[in-house]
Design an enzyme around this catalytic site. Structure first.
Site, mmCIF file in Angstrom:
data_model
loop_
_atom_site.group_PDB
_atom_site.id
_atom_site.type_symbol
_atom_site.label_atom_id
_atom_site.label_comp_id
_atom_site.label_asym_id
_atom_site.label_seq_id
_atom_site.Cartn_x
_atom_site.Cartn_y
_atom_site.Cartn_z
ATOM 1 N N SER A 109 -2.095 -2.361 4.735
ATOM 2 C CA SER A 109 -1.415 -2.127 5.916
ATOM 3 C C SER A 109 -0.336 -3.277 6.318
ATOM 4 O O SER A 109 0.595 -3.404 5.544
ATOM 5 C CB SER A 109 -2.437 -1.903 7.165
ATOM 6 N N GLU A 209 2.129 3.711 0.550
ATOM 7 C CA GLU A 209 1.535 4.393 1.236
ATOM 8 C C GLU A 209 2.038 4.178 2.751
ATOM 9 O O GLU A 209 2.504 3.388 3.087
ATOM 10 C CB GLU A 209 -0.059 4.033 1.026
ATOM 11 N N HIS A 278 -4.572 3.925 4.053
ATOM 12 C CA HIS A 278 -5.252 4.033 5.373
ATOM 13 C C HIS A 278 -6.137 4.959 5.053
ATOM 14 O O HIS A 278 -5.956 6.481 5.800
ATOM 15 C CB HIS A 278 -4.588 4.400 6.452
#
Length: 310
Positions: A109, A209, A278
């Site tokens: 992230s 992502e 995630h």
């Protein structure tokens, strides 16, 4: 690339908080889980701090990382969570010290910005994988733990990156490619453009992502990479999990339509629906390692060792 020492039971794992604040109860639960796995734990000084939404000031968060790399007793460094704040500390990290004191560094992230900066400036393989508060406070699922263990504690010459049995890897564009793996969260990658820490994508396999972004924002971020020349010399693309990335309005392009419109013209192999990001389960990826994709076999392989014996 420099390869860190493999992780073993009994090792001292340093926990750092480079981004958002986490509550004490969740931090303590994740520490308990890591101890149950057989690791000893050392925490950064800022880990319980809160400054706005951050885990302490910029200086404190950067200091936590620098000290963990400098500490000869620490064997590996895990991030407790992502969130926001890593871009604020990129110019405060001691990259020369990291290259002199290589060790496992793991997160995802917001941690993407640190993967890119450390790969580029310290020449160290890092790991896009589970974080302690985000993923371990209630224990890792079996699949995620197996990927974590195979990558960090074994890290053999070849690692097959496979999806959970009920999730098929899909082919968006056929072909074979080999290159160094780079990337992570798309929003964080886009945020590096035009800075001294921007992604180096030449001859690389790009992994991307994201979570909770409308498809028009995915389109905008991919266009930013395209206009910056970051898609021009890629060897291939791996599309990870795009959790809850949907249309804002009915007339918007779907996620797959965005990918097809912007990525298919590149004429490079593209594999999608790889369960990393995630999501649960979550595949651990070695960023900076040599990866090979083969769409004929729906295979992704890390084709070099990513950790060394201590």
């Amino acid at each position: 690339m420099i390869k860190p020492k493999k992780l073993q039971k009994g090792d001292l794992v340093g926990l750092v908080a480079p981004a958002s604040h986490a509550n004490r109860e969740d931090i303590d639960k994740s520490i308990k889980y890591l101890k149950k796995l057989g690791f000893n734990i050392k925490i950064a000084d800022n880990i319980y701090l809160k400054d706005y939404s951050y885990a302490g000031s910029d200086d404190k968060r950067a200091e936590g990382i620098n000290k963990m790399f400098e500490d000869e007793e620490v064997d590996a460094i895990f991030c407790i969570r992502g969130g926001y704040g890593v871009h604020r500390i990129l110019d405060k990290i001691d990259y020369e010290s990291i290259s002199k004191n290589p060790k496992i560094f793991m997160g995802y992230s917001d941690i993407t910005a640190l993967h890119i900066a450390i790969n580029n400036n310290s020449n160290l393989i890092t790991f896009h994988g589970p974080m302690t508060v985000s993923d371990m406070k209630d224990g890792l699922d079996d699949f995620s733990f197996e990927s974590f263990e195979n990558t960090l504690m074994s890290g053999g010459e070849i690692i097959d990156l496979v999806n959970p049995k009920d999730e098929k890897i899909k082919v968006l564009s056929k072909g074979k490619a080999c290159g160094i793996l780079t990337g992570g969260n798309l929003a964080l990658i886009a945020g590096t453009i035009g800075t001294p820490y921007e992604i180096d994508s030449k001859d690389k396999i790009l992994f991307i992502e994201d979570i909770g972004e409308f498809t028009f924002k995915i389109d905008r971020m991919l266009m930013q990479l395209k206009l910056a020349g970051k898609l021009d010399e890629l060897k291939g693309i791996i599309l990870g999990d795009f959790n809850n990335c949907k249309k804002q309005d009915e007339g918007d392009a779907s996620l797959m339509e965005v990918f097809e419109d912007l990525l298919l013209p590149l004429n490079i192999p593209i594999i999608s629906n790889v369960k990393s990001g995630h999501c649960t389960p979550n595949i651990t990826l070695p960023m900076g390692a040599l990866v090979e994709i083969d769409t004929d076999k729906n295979e992704i392989k890390i084709i070099e060792s990513v950790v060394i014996d201590g």
